[in-house]
Scaffold this motif. Structure first.
Motif, PDB file in Angstrom:
ATOM      1  N   HIS A 241       0.851  -1.202   0.000  1.00 22.65           N
ATOM      2  CA  HIS A 241       0.000   0.000   0.000  1.00 22.65           C
ATOM      3  C   HIS A 241       0.884   1.249   0.000  1.00 22.65           C
ATOM      4  O   HIS A 241       1.427   1.637   1.032  1.00 22.65           O
ATOM      5  CB  HIS A 241      -0.897  -0.011   1.236  1.00 22.65           C
ATOM      6  CG  HIS A 241      -2.047   0.951   1.173  1.00 22.65           C
ATOM      7  ND1 HIS A 241      -3.364   0.547   1.173  1.00 22.65           N
ATOM      8  CD2 HIS A 241      -2.084   2.304   1.108  1.00 22.65           C
ATOM      9  CE1 HIS A 241      -4.148   1.593   1.117  1.00 22.65           C
ATOM     10  NE2 HIS A 241      -3.401   2.679   1.083  1.00 22.65           N
TER      11      HIS A 241
ATOM     12  N   HIS B   1       1.462   5.302  -2.057  1.00 22.61           N
ATOM     13  CA  HIS B   1       0.818   6.304  -2.924  1.00 22.61           C
ATOM     14  C   HIS B   1       1.832   7.110  -3.728  1.00 22.61           C
ATOM     15  O   HIS B   1       1.967   8.312  -3.532  1.00 22.61           O
ATOM     16  CB  HIS B   1      -0.049   7.237  -2.085  1.00 22.61           C
ATOM     17  CG  HIS B   1      -1.200   6.558  -1.401  1.00 22.61           C
ATOM     18  ND1 HIS B   1      -2.270   6.027  -2.085  1.00 22.61           N
ATOM     19  CD2 HIS B   1      -1.440   6.308  -0.093  1.00 22.61           C
ATOM     20  CE1 HIS B   1      -3.129   5.494  -1.226  1.00 22.61           C
ATOM     21  NE2 HIS B   1      -2.634   5.643  -0.011  1.00 22.61           N
TER      22      HIS B   1
ATOM     23  N   GLU C  62      -8.422   2.042  -2.594  1.00 24.76           N
ATOM     24  CA  GLU C  62      -8.895   1.637  -1.316  1.00 24.76           C
ATOM     25  C   GLU C  62     -10.344   2.047  -1.119  1.00 24.76           C
ATOM     26  O   GLU C  62     -10.769   3.121  -1.529  1.00 24.76           O
ATOM     27  CB  GLU C  62      -8.005   2.190  -0.196  1.00 24.76           C
ATOM     28  CG  GLU C  62      -7.808   3.692  -0.154  1.00 24.76           C
ATOM     29  CD  GLU C  62      -6.750   4.047   0.901  1.00 24.76           C
ATOM     30  OE1 GLU C  62      -5.690   4.516   0.489  1.00 24.76           O
ATOM     31  OE2 GLU C  62      -6.975   3.870   2.109  1.00 24.76           O
TER      32      GLU C  62
ATOM     33  N   HIS D 259      -6.067  -2.768   5.496  1.00 22.83           N
ATOM     34  CA  HIS D 259      -4.875  -1.938   5.362  1.00 22.83           C
ATOM     35  C   HIS D 259      -4.687  -1.105   6.629  1.00 22.83           C
ATOM     36  O   HIS D 259      -5.660  -0.661   7.222  1.00 22.83           O
ATOM     37  CB  HIS D 259      -5.025  -1.113   4.078  1.00 22.83           C
ATOM     38  CG  HIS D 259      -4.893   0.347   4.195  1.00 22.83           C
ATOM     39  ND1 HIS D 259      -3.688   0.959   4.436  1.00 22.83           N
ATOM     40  CD2 HIS D 259      -5.805   1.334   4.104  1.00 22.83           C
ATOM     41  CE1 HIS D 259      -3.875   2.265   4.482  1.00 22.83           C
ATOM     42  NE2 HIS D 259      -5.142   2.519   4.290  1.00 22.83           N
TER      43      HIS D 259
ATOM     44  N   ASP E 162       1.997   3.020   3.286  1.00 25.64           N
ATOM     45  CA  ASP E 162       0.954   4.040   3.178  1.00 25.64           C
ATOM     46  C   ASP E 162       1.582   5.411   2.908  1.00 25.64           C
ATOM     47  O   ASP E 162       0.977   6.434   3.187  1.00 25.64           O
ATOM     48  CB  ASP E 162       0.052   4.081   4.425  1.00 25.64           C
ATOM     49  CG  ASP E 162      -1.307   4.720   4.121  1.00 25.64           C
ATOM     50  OD1 ASP E 162      -1.660   4.830   2.932  1.00 25.64           O
ATOM     51  OD2 ASP E 162      -2.006   5.122   5.070  1.00 25.64           O
TER      52      ASP E 162
END
Ligand SMILES: [Zn+2]
Length: 269
Positions: A6, A8, A93, A163, A213
């Protein structure tokens, strides 16, 4: 080997120049990552990134914190669904986030909208045979239990990742019975994260995953700064040393979980 389930690269401060951050992450042992969309635009960016780089994969979805009217959601969601290709390994998500709704006069309506949007993601995951990446956050227990109830109501039997795992232990236990994989982020290293460490103790070794994350949740020594993708190596080192987590097993879990990822690799060799 580390697989970041996960991250970004599709958000700022990474999107402009994500290649550099990906390079640095690889120098810190990251081999593959899932770039996770939070709305239509960032899902498209995730796809764009995954198309460019063999070991980066995409998840497409609309984050529950993205408050939008049903009509707008439906339009974006239809467009997003049309874009699914072989580099998409999960839907997300998605999930429920009641954390910020506490003082909102629209709370009831917003919760109903979030639940409808979550159901749409579950149906898409079923239709595409893809796993779900689920975000759940609440000051109380409601959102956690609502997620499991809705998964059951929708007869979802696929794989899913909780997550940045959090929530009461009985919920975690039930989620595990329902096939959940639990992903640990940098906040496990925080001094006040005793509860998350307790959660990790209850998770079987074959259900654990790691994530950054990034740009959120930097590990303890970088708190207050943006989390960079390479920092997953700090979280990995921490869980290995402090919680005796077997990192090879965790990487294997990510590979297994991302069956489609393996199939994709097999097809492109
Ligand atoms: Zn995220």
């Amino acid at each position: 080997m580390i697989i970041d389930t996960h991250v970004h690269y599709n958000l700022e401060p990474f999107f402009l120049g994500w290649q550099e951050h990906w390079q640095k992450a690889q120098e810190h042992g990251v081999e593959k990552s899932i770039v996770v969309g939070t709305d239509l635009e960032t899902s498209q960016r995730a796809l764009q990134i995954a198309q460019t780089e063999k070991n980066l994969f995409a998840a497409v979805g609309i984050h529950p914190g993205e408050i939008m009217q049903d009509k707008v959601f439906e339009k974006s969601f239809a467009e997003l669904s049309d874009k699914i290709n072989e580099k998409v390994v999960a839907i997300g998500e998605t999930g429920l986030d009641y954390f910020h709704l506490e003082n909102d006069a629209q709370k009831t309506a917003l919760i109903a909208a979030q639940q409808n949007h979550f159901r749409a993601h579950i149906r898409l995951a079923k239709n595409t045979h893809l796993p779900l990446i689920i975000h759940v956050r609440d000051r109380e227990e409601t959102a956690y239990w609502d997620v499991l109830r809705i998964l059951e109501e929708e007869n979802f039997s696929g794989k899913y990742i909780l997550h940045c795992v959090s929530g009461p232990l009985p919920y975690i236990k039930k989620a595990l019975k329902m096939g959940a994989f639990c992903s640990i982020a940098g906040n496990i290293t925080y001094k006040n994260a005793q509860h998350i460490r307790e959660i990790v103790d209850t998770i079987p070794a074959d259900r654990l995953l790691l994530e950054t994350d990034a740009p959120f949740l930097p590990p303890q020594e970088f708190r207050g700064k943006p989390c960079e993708p390479w920092m997953i190596s700090l979280t990995a080192a921490y869980v290995e040393k402090e919680l005796r987590v077997d990192l090879a097993q965790v990487a294997e879990n990510a590979q297994l979980f991302l069956k489609k990822l393996n199939e994709y690799n097999a097809n492109t060799v």
